[in-house]
Write an enzyme that holds these catalytic residues in place. Sequence first.
Site, PDB file in Angstrom:
ATOM      1  N   CYS A 166       0.819  -1.227   0.000  1.00  0.00           N
ATOM      2  CA  CYS A 166       0.000   0.000   0.000  1.00  0.00           C
ATOM      3  C   CYS A 166       0.847   1.268   0.000  1.00  0.00           C
ATOM      4  CB  CYS A 166      -0.944   0.006   1.192  1.00  0.00           C
ATOM      5  SG  CYS A 166      -1.991  -1.447   1.261  1.00  0.00           S
ATOM      6  N   CYS A 202     -12.977   0.157   8.525  1.00  0.00           N
ATOM      7  CA  CYS A 202     -12.100  -0.279   7.423  1.00  0.00           C
ATOM      8  C   CYS A 202     -12.149   0.678   6.240  1.00  0.00           C
ATOM      9  CB  CYS A 202     -12.547  -1.632   6.894  1.00  0.00           C
ATOM     10  SG  CYS A 202     -12.639  -2.933   8.126  1.00  0.00           S
ATOM     11  N   SER A 203     -11.003   0.841   5.575  1.00  0.00           N
ATOM     12  CA  SER A 203     -10.998   1.493   4.258  1.00  0.00           C
ATOM     13  C   SER A 203     -11.649   0.513   3.286  1.00  0.00           C
ATOM     14  CB  SER A 203      -9.563   1.811   3.829  1.00  0.00           C
ATOM     15  OG  SER A 203      -8.806   0.614   3.793  1.00  0.00           O
ATOM     16  N   LYS A 205     -10.022   5.911   4.384  1.00  0.00           N
ATOM     17  CA  LYS A 205     -11.310   5.400   4.864  1.00  0.00           C
ATOM     18  C   LYS A 205     -12.470   5.847   3.989  1.00  0.00           C
ATOM     19  CE  LYS A 205     -14.693   3.768   7.087  1.00  0.00           C
ATOM     20  NZ  LYS A 205     -15.375   3.670   5.787  1.00  0.00           N
ATOM     21  N   HIS A 251      -9.353   3.668  -1.155  1.00  0.00           N
ATOM     22  CA  HIS A 251      -7.983   3.155  -1.019  1.00  0.00           C
ATOM     23  C   HIS A 251      -7.629   2.197  -2.156  1.00  0.00           C
ATOM     24  CE1 HIS A 251      -4.275   1.937   0.686  1.00  0.00           C
ATOM     25  NE2 HIS A 251      -4.692   1.071   1.586  1.00  0.00           N
TER      26      HIS A 251
END
Length: 394
Positions: free
Chosen positions: A91, A214-215, A337, A341
Amino acid sequence: MVCVRFRRDVAIVGVGMTRFGELWERSFDDLFVEAGLEALEDAGMGGDEIEAMYVGNMSAGRFIDQEHVASLIADRSGLTPIPCTRVEAACASGGLAVRQAILAVASGMYDIVLAGGVEKMTDVTTEEATATLATAADQEWEAFHGVTFPALYAMIARRHMYEYGTTREHLALPPVKNHRNATKNPKAQFQFEITVEQVIESPLVADPLRLLDCSPVSDGAAAVIVCPLEMAKEFTDTPIVVRATAQASDSIALHDREDITTLKATVEAAKTVYKQAGVEPEEVDVAEVHDCFSIAELVAVEDLGFVEKGEAGEAYHEGMFEIDSDYVAVNPSGGLKAKGHPVGASGVAQVVEIVEQLRGEAGKRQVDGAEIGLTHNVGGSGGTVVVHIFERAD
Ligand code: COA
Protein backbone atom coordinates in the site's frame (compact mmCIF):
# COMPACT_ATOMS: atom_id res chain seq x y z
CA MET A 1 19.05 25.08 0.11
CA VAL A 2 15.63 23.74 1.04
CA CYS A 3 16.59 20.13 1.63
CA VAL A 4 20.09 19.43 2.96
CA ARG A 5 20.41 16.02 1.28
CA PHE A 6 19.35 17.02 -2.26
CA ARG A 7 21.80 18.09 -4.97
CA ARG A 8 19.14 20.53 -6.12
CA ASP A 9 15.74 21.55 -4.78
CA VAL A 10 12.63 19.89 -6.11
CA ALA A 11 9.04 21.05 -6.54
CA ILE A 12 5.66 19.64 -7.51
CA VAL A 13 4.15 21.62 -10.39
CA GLY A 14 1.14 19.58 -11.46
CA VAL A 15 -1.35 17.19 -9.85
CA GLY A 16 -4.28 15.11 -11.03
CA MET A 17 -6.48 12.27 -9.87
CA THR A 18 -9.55 10.34 -10.91
CA ARG A 19 -12.60 9.92 -8.73
CA PHE A 20 -12.07 6.95 -6.39
CA GLY A 21 -14.69 4.22 -6.09
CA GLU A 22 -16.14 1.22 -7.90
CA LEU A 23 -15.38 2.30 -11.46
CA TRP A 24 -16.71 -0.67 -13.43
CA GLU A 25 -16.75 1.25 -16.70
CA ARG A 26 -13.09 2.27 -16.58
CA SER A 27 -9.97 0.21 -17.40
CA PHE A 28 -6.72 0.23 -15.43
CA ASP A 29 -4.74 2.16 -18.07
CA ASP A 30 -7.67 4.47 -18.75
CA LEU A 31 -7.60 5.54 -15.08
CA PHE A 32 -3.86 6.23 -15.15
CA VAL A 33 -4.10 8.24 -18.36
CA GLU A 34 -6.94 10.38 -16.95
CA ALA A 35 -4.94 11.24 -13.82
CA GLY A 36 -1.76 11.88 -15.85
CA LEU A 37 -3.51 14.15 -18.35
CA GLU A 38 -5.06 16.16 -15.51
CA ALA A 39 -1.61 16.62 -13.95
CA LEU A 40 -0.15 17.73 -17.30
CA GLU A 41 -2.98 20.19 -17.83
CA ASP A 42 -2.52 21.47 -14.28
CA ALA A 43 1.17 22.12 -15.02
CA GLY A 44 0.35 23.59 -18.43
CA MET A 45 2.77 21.25 -20.19
CA GLY A 46 2.56 18.61 -22.90
CA GLY A 47 3.34 14.92 -22.48
CA ASP A 48 6.42 15.37 -24.68
CA GLU A 49 8.10 17.23 -21.80
CA ILE A 50 7.99 14.17 -19.50
CA GLU A 51 11.41 12.48 -19.40
CA ALA A 52 10.62 9.52 -17.13
CA MET A 53 7.71 7.96 -15.24
CA TYR A 54 7.33 5.97 -12.02
CA VAL A 55 4.15 3.98 -11.51
CA GLY A 56 3.03 2.83 -8.07
CA ASN A 57 1.07 -0.39 -8.29
CA MET A 58 0.68 -3.17 -5.78
CA SER A 59 -0.90 -6.10 -7.53
CA ALA A 60 -2.23 -5.69 -11.06
CA GLY A 61 -1.12 -9.29 -11.66
CA ARG A 62 -3.73 -10.59 -9.25
CA PHE A 63 -6.41 -7.91 -9.52
CA ILE A 64 -6.60 -7.73 -13.34
CA ASP A 65 -4.16 -10.46 -14.53
CA GLN A 66 -1.78 -7.83 -15.90
CA GLU A 67 1.92 -7.68 -15.12
CA HIS A 68 4.53 -5.52 -16.87
CA VAL A 69 2.38 -2.49 -16.09
CA ALA A 70 5.21 0.03 -16.62
CA SER A 71 5.33 -0.85 -20.30
CA LEU A 72 1.52 -0.83 -20.52
CA ILE A 73 1.34 2.63 -18.94
CA ALA A 74 4.09 4.12 -21.16
CA ASP A 75 2.36 2.64 -24.21
CA ARG A 76 -1.20 3.72 -23.36
CA SER A 77 0.04 7.18 -22.34
CA GLY A 78 1.64 7.56 -25.77
CA LEU A 79 4.97 8.24 -24.08
CA THR A 80 7.19 5.40 -25.36
CA PRO A 81 10.22 5.29 -25.50
CA ILE A 82 10.74 7.17 -22.21
CA PRO A 83 11.82 5.03 -19.24
CA CYS A 84 8.84 3.95 -17.13
CA THR A 85 9.37 2.00 -13.91
CA ARG A 86 6.86 0.17 -11.74
CA VAL A 87 7.34 0.65 -7.99
CA GLU A 88 5.87 -1.91 -5.58
CA ALA A 89 5.76 -1.68 -1.80
CA ALA A 90 2.22 -2.92 -1.09
CA CYS A 91 0.00 0.00 0.00
CA ALA A 92 3.06 2.30 0.08
CA SER A 93 3.70 1.80 -3.66
CA GLY A 94 2.34 5.26 -4.53
CA GLY A 95 4.31 7.15 -1.89
CA LEU A 96 7.42 5.32 -2.99
CA ALA A 97 6.80 6.15 -6.68
CA VAL A 98 6.68 9.85 -5.74
CA ARG A 99 9.88 9.42 -3.74
CA GLN A 100 11.64 7.80 -6.73
CA ALA A 101 10.60 10.74 -8.92
CA ILE A 102 11.86 13.24 -6.32
CA LEU A 103 15.20 11.44 -6.03
CA ALA A 104 15.57 11.21 -9.83
CA VAL A 105 15.06 14.97 -10.20
CA ALA A 106 17.11 15.86 -7.09
CA SER A 107 20.06 13.85 -8.43
CA GLY A 108 20.05 15.75 -11.71
CA MET A 109 19.28 12.62 -13.76
CA TYR A 110 16.03 14.07 -15.17
CA ASP A 111 14.30 17.44 -15.11
CA ILE A 112 10.64 16.55 -15.54
CA VAL A 113 9.25 13.32 -14.13
CA LEU A 114 5.70 12.06 -13.71
CA ALA A 115 4.96 9.89 -10.67
CA GLY A 116 1.63 8.14 -10.65
CA GLY A 117 -0.18 5.35 -8.91
CA VAL A 118 -3.04 3.13 -10.03
CA GLU A 119 -5.01 0.13 -8.80
CA LYS A 120 -8.16 -1.52 -10.06
CA MET A 121 -9.39 -3.73 -7.23
CA THR A 122 -13.12 -4.12 -7.71
CA ASP A 123 -13.06 -6.58 -10.63
CA VAL A 124 -12.47 -9.42 -8.13
CA THR A 125 -14.63 -10.62 -5.20
CA THR A 126 -14.00 -9.30 -1.67
CA GLU A 127 -12.54 -12.73 -0.80
CA GLU A 128 -10.07 -12.52 -3.70
CA ALA A 129 -9.20 -8.90 -2.83
CA THR A 130 -8.60 -9.89 0.80
CA ALA A 131 -6.30 -12.75 -0.28
CA THR A 132 -4.43 -10.46 -2.67
CA LEU A 133 -3.95 -7.76 -0.02
CA ALA A 134 -2.71 -10.48 2.36
CA THR A 135 0.22 -11.13 0.01
CA ALA A 136 1.73 -8.02 1.62
CA ALA A 137 1.91 -9.92 4.94
CA ASP A 138 4.40 -12.65 5.82
CA GLN A 139 3.14 -15.68 3.84
CA GLU A 140 4.82 -18.32 5.97
CA TRP A 141 3.97 -16.96 9.42
CA GLU A 142 0.85 -14.84 8.91
CA ALA A 143 -1.17 -15.37 5.71
CA PHE A 144 -0.72 -19.19 5.68
CA HIS A 145 -2.49 -19.28 9.05
CA GLY A 146 -5.43 -17.28 7.70
CA VAL A 147 -4.40 -13.87 8.98
CA THR A 148 -5.85 -11.02 6.88
CA PHE A 149 -5.07 -7.29 6.99
CA PRO A 150 -8.16 -6.45 9.04
CA ALA A 151 -6.99 -9.18 11.47
CA LEU A 152 -3.45 -7.77 11.74
CA TYR A 153 -4.74 -4.28 12.50
CA ALA A 154 -7.29 -5.79 14.91
CA MET A 155 -4.37 -7.21 16.90
CA ILE A 156 -2.74 -3.78 16.94
CA ALA A 157 -6.04 -2.28 18.13
CA ARG A 158 -6.48 -4.86 20.90
CA ARG A 159 -2.98 -4.25 22.22
CA HIS A 160 -3.40 -0.45 22.03
CA MET A 161 -6.64 -0.77 24.02
CA TYR A 162 -4.89 -2.97 26.60
CA GLU A 163 -1.77 -0.77 26.95
CA TYR A 164 -3.33 2.69 26.82
CA GLY A 165 -7.00 2.35 27.68
CA THR A 166 -8.06 3.26 24.15
CA THR A 167 -11.79 2.57 23.91
CA ARG A 168 -14.11 1.30 21.20
CA GLU A 169 -15.51 4.87 20.96
CA HIS A 170 -12.00 6.28 20.45
CA LEU A 171 -11.52 3.89 17.50
CA ALA A 172 -14.67 5.23 15.86
CA LEU A 173 -13.56 8.87 15.90
CA PRO A 174 -11.11 8.94 12.91
CA PRO A 175 -13.66 7.28 10.55
CA VAL A 176 -16.40 9.70 11.67
CA LYS A 177 -14.11 12.69 11.01
CA ASN A 178 -12.88 11.29 7.70
CA HIS A 179 -16.39 10.60 6.37
CA ARG A 180 -17.37 14.18 7.34
CA ASN A 181 -14.33 15.53 5.45
CA ALA A 182 -15.12 13.37 2.42
CA THR A 183 -18.53 15.05 2.03
CA LYS A 184 -16.45 18.06 0.92
CA ASN A 185 -14.40 16.04 -1.60
CA PRO A 186 -16.15 15.44 -4.95
CA LYS A 187 -13.64 12.72 -5.83
CA ALA A 188 -14.20 10.66 -2.66
CA GLN A 189 -15.73 7.17 -2.76
CA PHE A 190 -18.03 7.73 0.25
CA GLN A 191 -19.49 11.23 0.39
CA PHE A 192 -21.79 10.66 3.38
CA GLU A 193 -21.46 11.17 7.13
CA ILE A 194 -21.46 8.40 9.73
CA THR A 195 -21.86 8.48 13.51
CA VAL A 196 -19.93 6.82 16.32
CA GLU A 197 -22.97 4.61 17.00
CA GLN A 198 -23.10 3.50 13.34
CA VAL A 199 -19.41 2.55 13.43
CA ILE A 200 -19.83 0.55 16.65
CA GLU A 201 -22.93 -1.22 15.39
CA SER A 202 -21.65 -1.95 11.86
CA PRO A 203 -20.94 -5.62 10.95
CA LEU A 204 -17.93 -7.18 12.67
CA VAL A 205 -14.93 -7.77 10.37
CA ALA A 206 -12.09 -8.73 12.78
CA ASP A 207 -12.80 -8.03 16.44
CA PRO A 208 -12.71 -5.18 17.50
CA LEU A 209 -12.71 -3.73 13.94
CA ARG A 210 -16.03 -3.37 12.17
CA LEU A 211 -17.02 -2.51 8.61
CA LEU A 212 -16.90 1.24 9.25
CA ASP A 213 -13.41 0.97 10.79
CA CYS A 214 -12.10 -0.28 7.42
CA SER A 215 -11.00 1.49 4.26
CA PRO A 216 -12.86 0.11 1.24
CA VAL A 217 -11.81 -1.82 -1.84
CA SER A 218 -11.43 0.82 -4.58
CA ASP A 219 -10.42 1.69 -8.12
CA GLY A 220 -8.55 4.88 -8.96
CA ALA A 221 -5.39 6.65 -10.06
CA ALA A 222 -3.44 9.78 -9.15
CA ALA A 223 -0.43 11.57 -10.66
CA VAL A 224 2.01 14.37 -9.83
CA ILE A 225 4.66 16.15 -11.89
CA VAL A 226 8.03 16.80 -10.31
CA CYS A 227 10.73 19.19 -11.56
CA PRO A 228 13.67 21.23 -10.22
CA LEU A 229 12.53 24.21 -8.11
CA GLU A 230 14.51 26.55 -10.37
CA MET A 231 12.30 25.54 -13.34
CA ALA A 232 9.00 25.41 -11.43
CA LYS A 233 7.85 28.99 -12.11
CA GLU A 234 7.79 28.17 -15.85
CA PHE A 235 4.81 25.92 -15.11
CA THR A 236 2.97 27.36 -12.12
CA ASP A 237 2.70 30.44 -9.91
CA THR A 238 2.40 28.21 -6.86
CA PRO A 239 5.12 25.55 -6.88
CA ILE A 240 5.09 23.28 -3.86
CA VAL A 241 8.59 22.54 -2.57
CA VAL A 242 9.63 19.10 -1.37
CA ARG A 243 11.21 19.94 1.99
CA ALA A 244 12.10 16.33 2.86
CA THR A 245 11.48 12.71 1.91
CA ALA A 246 12.24 9.56 3.90
CA GLN A 247 11.60 5.85 3.71
CA ALA A 248 12.06 3.24 6.43
CA SER A 249 11.53 -0.50 6.79
CA ASP A 250 10.60 -2.90 9.58
CA SER A 251 9.89 -6.62 9.96
CA ILE A 252 7.16 -7.77 7.59
CA ALA A 253 5.50 -9.85 10.36
CA LEU A 254 3.93 -8.28 13.43
CA HIS A 255 5.19 -10.97 15.81
CA ASP A 256 8.81 -9.96 15.16
CA ARG A 257 8.25 -6.50 16.67
CA GLU A 258 8.99 -5.51 20.26
CA ASP A 259 5.87 -3.35 20.44
CA ILE A 260 2.95 -3.64 18.03
CA THR A 261 1.24 -0.45 19.24
CA THR A 262 3.76 1.59 17.25
CA LEU A 263 5.05 1.37 13.67
CA LYS A 264 8.79 1.76 14.10
CA ALA A 265 9.20 2.52 10.39
CA THR A 266 6.89 5.53 10.80
CA VAL A 267 8.87 6.75 13.82
CA GLU A 268 12.16 6.38 11.92
CA ALA A 269 10.94 7.99 8.68
CA ALA A 270 9.34 10.84 10.63
CA LYS A 271 12.53 11.46 12.61
CA THR A 272 14.45 11.74 9.32
CA VAL A 273 12.04 14.10 7.57
CA TYR A 274 11.67 16.42 10.56
CA LYS A 275 15.46 16.65 10.80
CA GLN A 276 15.95 17.14 7.04
CA ALA A 277 13.29 19.83 6.87
CA GLY A 278 14.14 21.48 10.19
CA VAL A 279 10.46 21.21 11.11
CA GLU A 280 8.87 20.16 14.41
CA PRO A 281 5.73 17.98 14.35
CA GLU A 282 3.63 20.79 15.84
CA GLU A 283 4.59 23.05 12.91
CA VAL A 284 2.77 20.79 10.41
CA ASP A 285 -0.52 22.43 9.40
CA VAL A 286 -2.06 19.61 7.38
CA ALA A 287 -1.29 15.89 7.08
CA GLU A 288 -2.59 13.02 5.00
CA VAL A 289 -1.87 9.89 7.06
CA HIS A 290 -2.38 6.21 6.31
CA ASP A 291 -5.74 5.30 7.87
CA CYS A 292 -6.36 1.92 6.24
CA PHE A 293 -8.14 1.03 9.50
CA SER A 294 -9.33 3.31 12.32
CA ILE A 295 -6.55 2.12 14.64
CA ALA A 296 -3.96 2.94 11.96
CA GLU A 297 -4.81 6.65 12.14
CA LEU A 298 -4.63 6.69 15.96
CA VAL A 299 -1.22 5.01 15.83
CA ALA A 300 -0.05 7.30 12.98
CA VAL A 301 -0.70 10.57 14.84
CA GLU A 302 1.23 9.18 17.81
CA ASP A 303 4.15 7.86 15.73
CA LEU A 304 4.39 11.12 13.76
CA GLY A 305 4.74 12.98 17.06
CA PHE A 306 1.48 14.95 16.83
CA VAL A 307 0.53 13.59 20.29
CA GLU A 308 2.26 11.52 22.99
CA LYS A 309 2.04 7.73 22.80
CA GLY A 310 -1.33 6.48 24.04
CA GLU A 311 -3.01 9.89 23.93
CA ALA A 312 -4.51 9.78 20.43
CA GLY A 313 -7.98 8.64 21.53
CA GLU A 314 -8.48 11.61 23.84
CA ALA A 315 -6.97 14.01 21.28
CA TYR A 316 -9.61 12.90 18.77
CA HIS A 317 -12.25 13.36 21.43
CA GLU A 318 -11.09 16.98 21.78
CA GLY A 319 -11.29 17.53 17.99
CA MET A 320 -7.54 18.23 17.60
CA PHE A 321 -7.38 16.85 14.05
CA GLU A 322 -10.43 18.46 12.46
CA ILE A 323 -10.11 20.71 9.37
CA ASP A 324 -10.82 23.81 11.48
CA SER A 325 -8.67 22.83 14.47
CA ASP A 326 -5.89 25.15 15.66
CA TYR A 327 -3.56 22.16 15.56
CA VAL A 328 -2.82 19.87 12.59
CA ALA A 329 -5.70 18.94 10.27
CA VAL A 330 -5.49 15.21 9.56
CA ASN A 331 -6.94 13.65 6.39
CA PRO A 332 -8.99 16.60 5.13
CA SER A 333 -9.47 14.61 1.88
CA GLY A 334 -11.45 11.94 3.76
CA GLY A 335 -8.36 9.73 4.07
CA LEU A 336 -8.19 6.17 2.82
CA LYS A 337 -11.31 5.40 4.86
CA ALA A 338 -13.72 7.64 2.99
CA LYS A 339 -11.87 8.99 -0.05
CA GLY A 340 -11.08 5.36 -0.94
CA HIS A 341 -7.98 3.16 -1.02
CA PRO A 342 -6.92 1.93 -4.48
CA VAL A 343 -3.73 0.68 -2.90
CA GLY A 344 -1.14 1.62 -5.55
CA ALA A 345 -2.65 5.10 -5.99
CA SER A 346 -3.25 6.10 -2.36
CA GLY A 347 0.23 7.46 -1.60
CA VAL A 348 0.15 9.63 -4.73
CA ALA A 349 -3.36 10.88 -3.94
CA GLN A 350 -2.11 11.96 -0.50
CA VAL A 351 0.44 14.20 -2.24
CA VAL A 352 -2.24 15.56 -4.60
CA GLU A 353 -4.32 16.59 -1.57
CA ILE A 354 -1.42 18.25 0.24
CA VAL A 355 -0.41 20.18 -2.90
CA GLU A 356 -3.99 21.45 -3.33
CA GLN A 357 -4.13 22.39 0.36
CA LEU A 358 -0.82 24.30 0.26
CA ARG A 359 -1.90 26.13 -2.90
CA GLY A 360 -5.15 27.12 -1.15
CA GLU A 361 -7.17 25.25 -3.80
CA ALA A 362 -8.91 22.62 -1.67
CA GLY A 363 -12.35 24.20 -1.85
CA LYS A 364 -14.77 23.46 1.00
CA ARG A 365 -12.19 21.33 2.82
CA GLN A 366 -9.45 24.00 2.72
CA VAL A 367 -7.32 24.18 5.88
CA ASP A 368 -6.96 27.89 6.65
CA GLY A 369 -3.43 29.26 6.19
CA ALA A 370 -1.83 25.86 5.49
CA GLU A 371 1.90 26.33 4.84
CA ILE A 372 3.52 23.04 5.80
CA GLY A 373 2.04 19.67 4.81
CA LEU A 374 3.03 16.06 5.45
CA THR A 375 2.14 12.74 3.81
CA HIS A 376 2.47 9.33 5.50
CA ASN A 377 2.08 6.15 3.45
CA VAL A 378 2.34 2.64 4.96
CA GLY A 379 2.99 -0.66 3.19
CA GLY A 380 1.41 -3.71 4.82
CA SER A 381 1.36 -3.52 8.60
CA GLY A 382 4.37 -1.19 8.61
CA GLY A 383 7.08 -3.13 6.77
CA THR A 384 7.56 -0.05 4.56
CA VAL A 385 6.77 3.58 5.40
CA VAL A 386 7.28 6.68 3.25
CA VAL A 387 6.93 10.20 4.69
CA HIS A 388 7.27 13.51 2.80
CA ILE A 389 7.14 17.11 3.95
CA PHE A 390 6.04 19.87 1.54
CA GLU A 391 5.89 23.66 1.77
CA ARG A 392 4.46 26.37 -0.43
CA ALA A 393 7.24 28.35 -2.19
CA ASP A 394 6.30 31.99 -2.45
N1 COA B 1 -16.67 1.40 4.59
C1 COA B 1 -17.96 1.77 4.40
N2 COA B 1 -18.83 1.09 3.63
C2 COA B 1 -18.34 0.01 3.00
C3 COA B 1 -17.03 -0.43 3.12
C4 COA B 1 -16.17 0.32 3.97
N3 COA B 1 -14.90 -0.05 4.13
N4 COA B 1 -16.85 -1.53 2.38
C5 COA B 1 -18.04 -1.77 1.78
N5 COA B 1 -18.93 -0.85 2.15
C6 COA B 1 -20.35 -0.75 1.77
C7 COA B 1 -20.56 -0.91 0.27
O1 COA B 1 -20.57 0.35 -0.37
C8 COA B 1 -21.90 -1.56 0.22
O2 COA B 1 -22.91 -0.58 0.44
P1 COA B 1 -24.33 -0.69 -0.31
O3 COA B 1 -24.94 -1.97 0.17
O4 COA B 1 -25.03 0.54 0.15
O5 COA B 1 -24.01 -0.72 -1.77
C9 COA B 1 -21.92 -2.48 1.45
O6 COA B 1 -20.98 -1.87 2.37
C10 COA B 1 -21.49 -3.89 1.16
O7 COA B 1 -20.33 -3.83 0.34
P2 COA B 1 -19.46 -5.11 0.02
O8 COA B 1 -18.50 -4.76 -1.07
O9 COA B 1 -20.36 -6.30 -0.18
O10 COA B 1 -18.68 -5.26 1.40
P3 COA B 1 -17.79 -6.45 1.81
O11 COA B 1 -18.36 -7.04 3.05
O12 COA B 1 -17.58 -7.37 0.64
O13 COA B 1 -16.38 -5.75 2.14
C11 COA B 1 -14.75 -5.06 3.77
C12 COA B 1 -16.21 -4.98 3.30
C13 COA B 1 -14.58 -4.22 5.01
C14 COA B 1 -14.39 -6.53 4.08
C15 COA B 1 -13.84 -4.53 2.62
O14 COA B 1 -14.17 -3.19 2.36
C16 COA B 1 -12.38 -4.64 2.98
O15 COA B 1 -11.78 -5.71 2.86
N6 COA B 1 -11.73 -3.54 3.40
C17 COA B 1 -10.33 -3.55 3.80
C18 COA B 1 -9.46 -3.34 2.61
C19 COA B 1 -8.01 -3.51 2.99
O16 COA B 1 -7.64 -4.39 3.74
N7 COA B 1 -7.15 -2.67 2.41
C20 COA B 1 -5.73 -2.72 2.66
C21 COA B 1 -5.41 -2.17 3.97
S1 COA B 1 -3.76 -2.52 4.49
